[in-house]
Design a protein around this motif. Sequence first.
Motif, short mmCIF file in Angstrom:
data_model
loop_
_atom_site.label_atom_id
_atom_site.label_comp_id
_atom_site.label_asym_id
_atom_site.label_seq_id
_atom_site.Cartn_x
_atom_site.Cartn_y
_atom_site.Cartn_z
N SER A 118 51.24 41.28 35.38
CA SER A 118 51.06 39.82 35.31
C SER A 118 49.60 39.50 35.59
N TRP A 119 49.04 38.60 34.77
CA TRP A 119 47.65 38.19 34.95
C TRP A 119 47.46 36.83 34.32
N ARG A 120 46.30 36.22 34.62
CA ARG A 120 45.95 34.93 34.04
C ARG A 120 44.51 34.95 33.58
N ARG A 121 44.22 34.09 32.64
CA ARG A 121 42.86 34.00 32.07
C ARG A 121 41.83 33.60 33.11
N ASP A 122 42.20 32.73 34.01
CA ASP A 122 41.24 32.18 34.96
C ASP A 122 41.27 32.87 36.33
N SER A 123 41.86 34.07 36.40
CA SER A 123 41.98 34.75 37.69
C SER A 123 41.62 36.23 37.56
N THR A 124 41.12 36.79 38.65
CA THR A 124 40.79 38.22 38.69
C THR A 124 41.93 39.04 39.28
N LEU A 125 43.05 38.39 39.58
CA LEU A 125 44.19 39.08 40.17
C LEU A 125 45.08 39.70 39.10
N LEU A 126 45.47 40.95 39.33
CA LEU A 126 46.43 41.65 38.48
C LEU A 126 47.60 42.06 39.37
N LEU A 132 53.58 53.33 40.04
CA LEU A 132 52.25 53.66 39.54
C LEU A 132 52.15 55.17 39.40
N ASN A 133 51.73 55.61 38.22
CA ASN A 133 51.61 57.05 37.94
C ASN A 133 52.87 57.80 38.32
N GLU A 134 54.01 57.15 38.09
CA GLU A 134 55.33 57.71 38.32
C GLU A 134 55.61 58.06 39.77
N THR A 135 54.93 57.39 40.69
CA THR A 135 55.21 57.57 42.12
C THR A 135 55.34 56.21 42.79
N GLY A 136 56.07 56.18 43.89
CA GLY A 136 56.25 54.93 44.62
C GLY A 136 57.03 53.93 43.79
N HIS A 137 57.33 52.80 44.38
CA HIS A 137 58.03 51.74 43.66
C HIS A 137 57.78 50.46 44.43
N GLY A 138 57.07 49.54 43.81
CA GLY A 138 56.77 48.31 44.52
C GLY A 138 56.04 47.30 43.66
N LYS A 139 55.46 46.33 44.35
CA LYS A 139 54.64 45.32 43.72
C LYS A 139 53.24 45.52 44.28
N TYR A 140 52.27 45.67 43.38
CA TYR A 140 50.90 46.01 43.75
C TYR A 140 49.98 44.88 43.30
N PHE A 141 49.08 44.48 44.17
CA PHE A 141 48.15 43.39 43.89
C PHE A 141 46.73 43.96 43.83
N TYR A 142 46.10 43.80 42.66
CA TYR A 142 44.74 44.31 42.45
C TYR A 142 43.79 43.15 42.18
N ASP A 143 42.58 43.27 42.70
CA ASP A 143 41.51 42.34 42.36
C ASP A 143 40.54 43.09 41.44
N LYS A 147 34.25 45.50 37.03
CA LYS A 147 33.98 46.92 36.75
C LYS A 147 35.08 47.84 37.24
N ALA A 148 35.87 47.40 38.22
CA ALA A 148 36.93 48.24 38.79
C ALA A 148 38.05 47.37 39.35
N PHE A 149 39.23 47.97 39.42
CA PHE A 149 40.39 47.32 40.02
C PHE A 149 40.51 47.82 41.45
N HIS A 150 40.62 46.88 42.40
CA HIS A 150 40.70 47.22 43.82
C HIS A 150 42.05 46.78 44.37
N LEU A 151 42.79 47.73 44.95
CA LEU A 151 44.09 47.42 45.51
C LEU A 151 43.93 46.53 46.74
N LEU A 152 44.61 45.39 46.74
CA LEU A 152 44.56 44.44 47.85
C LEU A 152 45.76 44.60 48.78
N GLN A 153 46.94 44.76 48.17
CA GLN A 153 48.16 44.76 48.96
C GLN A 153 49.27 45.44 48.17
N THR A 154 50.20 46.05 48.89
CA THR A 154 51.39 46.65 48.29
C THR A 154 52.61 46.10 48.98
#
Length: 161
Positions: A118-126, A132-143, A147-154
């Motif tokens: 999920s993402w929006r045009r006017d936001s840097t949040l993904l 992710l990569n077939e491990t874990g199971h959750g909701k991940y918040f990236y900023d 140039k790069a995606f930075h994990l904020l919260q899981t």
Amino acid sequence: MVLKTRNVAPGVVCLALFVAPDALHASTISFVDHLAKTGEPVRRPPLKIRSKEERQFATMLRGAMHDPVNFAGHFVLTTWGCGAGCVMGGAINVVTGAVTMLPFTVSDWPLDVTEPLSWRRDSTLLVVTGSLNETGHGKYFYDFDGKAFHLLQTEPMTQKP
């Protein structure tokens, strides 16, 4: 004044009872907390393919280069399948032509989730839901800083698909 306070208080308590249960399950991160300046050049530059992974998916990236801006102000976030129930992708900067690949694949998202990203045009949040990569199971918040995606919260998910 005392009478007004007494008349308002029951309504406030009642409202709190209806809002509080949802607030307990609401995420603390939202799209509006990560707003991006929107804008798009009149003419887009050519796509800059630099890495081996970008060369591997150059056809998908070139196909998306002229899609409308849909992420972080001046990026096109594009995704494609990487197998049964698997998604990967990248963000294309329409100002420079540079590509930033997603640093993960997503799979095993819950059945009630139509799109795992999920993402929006006017936001840097993904927001990513699944494994992710077939491990874990959750909701991940990236900023995304451009140039790069930075994990904020899981947020772990207890229920698997």
